[in-house]
Enzyme design. Structure first.
Site, PDB file in Angstrom:
ATOM      1  N   ILE A  66     -36.527 -42.789 -75.431  1.00  0.00           N
ATOM      2  CA  ILE A  66     -37.862 -42.565 -74.950  1.00  0.00           C
ATOM      3  C   ILE A  66     -38.130 -41.341 -74.161  1.00  0.00           C
ATOM      4  O   ILE A  66     -37.392 -41.269 -73.359  1.00  0.00           O
ATOM      5  CB  ILE A  66     -38.330 -43.914 -74.426  1.00  0.00           C
ATOM      6  CG1 ILE A  66     -38.210 -45.129 -75.382  1.00  0.00           C
ATOM      7  CG2 ILE A  66     -39.817 -43.671 -74.142  1.00  0.00           C
ATOM      8  CD1 ILE A  66     -38.094 -46.318 -74.443  1.00  0.00           C
ATOM      9  N   CYS A  67     -39.114 -40.631 -74.506  1.00  0.00           N
ATOM     10  CA  CYS A  67     -39.766 -39.493 -73.439  1.00  0.00           C
ATOM     11  C   CYS A  67     -41.283 -39.783 -73.319  1.00  0.00           C
ATOM     12  O   CYS A  67     -41.962 -40.572 -73.690  1.00  0.00           O
ATOM     13  CB  CYS A  67     -39.118 -38.271 -73.722  1.00  0.00           C
ATOM     14  SG  CYS A  67     -39.782 -37.417 -75.190  1.00  0.00           S
ATOM     15  N   ARG A  68     -41.682 -38.702 -73.088  1.00  0.00           N
ATOM     16  CA  ARG A  68     -43.196 -38.562 -72.916  1.00  0.00           C
ATOM     17  C   ARG A  68     -44.091 -38.546 -74.523  1.00  0.00           C
ATOM     18  O   ARG A  68     -44.945 -38.995 -74.723  1.00  0.00           O
ATOM     19  CB  ARG A  68     -43.908 -37.436 -72.119  1.00  0.00           C
ATOM     20  CG  ARG A  68     -45.596 -37.154 -71.930  1.00  0.00           C
ATOM     21  CD  ARG A  68     -45.898 -36.142 -70.918  1.00  0.00           C
ATOM     22  NE  ARG A  68     -47.267 -35.830 -71.113  1.00  0.00           N
ATOM     23  CZ  ARG A  68     -47.724 -35.110 -71.848  1.00  0.00           C
ATOM     24  NH1 ARG A  68     -46.945 -34.338 -72.754  1.00  0.00           N
ATOM     25  NH2 ARG A  68     -48.894 -34.956 -72.058  1.00  0.00           N
ATOM     26  N   VAL A  95     -43.748 -42.213 -75.057  1.00  0.00           N
ATOM     27  CA  VAL A  95     -44.845 -42.960 -74.271  1.00  0.00           C
ATOM     28  C   VAL A  95     -46.250 -42.809 -74.708  1.00  0.00           C
ATOM     29  O   VAL A  95     -47.125 -43.895 -74.575  1.00  0.00           O
ATOM     30  CB  VAL A  95     -44.551 -43.010 -72.786  1.00  0.00           C
ATOM     31  CG1 VAL A  95     -45.561 -43.669 -71.985  1.00  0.00           C
ATOM     32  CG2 VAL A  95     -43.182 -43.419 -72.224  1.00  0.00           C
TER      33      VAL A  95
END
Length: 108
Positions: A66-68, A95
């Site tokens: 997961i990242c932005r 996210v």
């Protein structure tokens, strides 16, 4: 990297994986980003630390990165795939996609 495709899951699929208890979620964002809110149950492992910590991850488990927005986590997926991890997934949209799906973030 040639011919290596990155598997993706969307927010809905990740929720299903969470409900089944069959997933390790790793958030590769920076400390500051993670502190602003994270998906409940995710572990924080900044992208630059991944090469040092990859050996501690469980290859037999499904791992969602997961990242932005999904770009850095795609890099993390590619890195782990090169290390022999088969069950790695990128959270499509990161996210931001999770939030856009109406799902909440937990305070870190």
């Amino acid at each position: 990297m040639l011919g290596m495709s990155i598997k993706e899951v969307d927010a809905c699929a990740l929720q299903t994986m969470q409900a089944n208890g069959e997933v390790v979620m790793i958030d590769v964002r920076t400390d500051v980003e993670f502190a602003q809110g994270a998906i409940r149950g995710s572990k924080h492992l900044p992208l630059h630390m991944l090469p040092l910590m990859a050996d501690q991850l469980e290859k037999e488990k499904s791992i969602v990165l997961i990242c932005r927005s999904g770009a850095r986590s795609a890099q993390a997926c590619a890195f782990l795939a090169q290390k022999g991890f088969e069950n790695v997934y990128n959270l499509r949209g990161g996210v931001m996609g999770w939030a856009q799906a109406g799902l909440s973030l937990a305070a870190a």
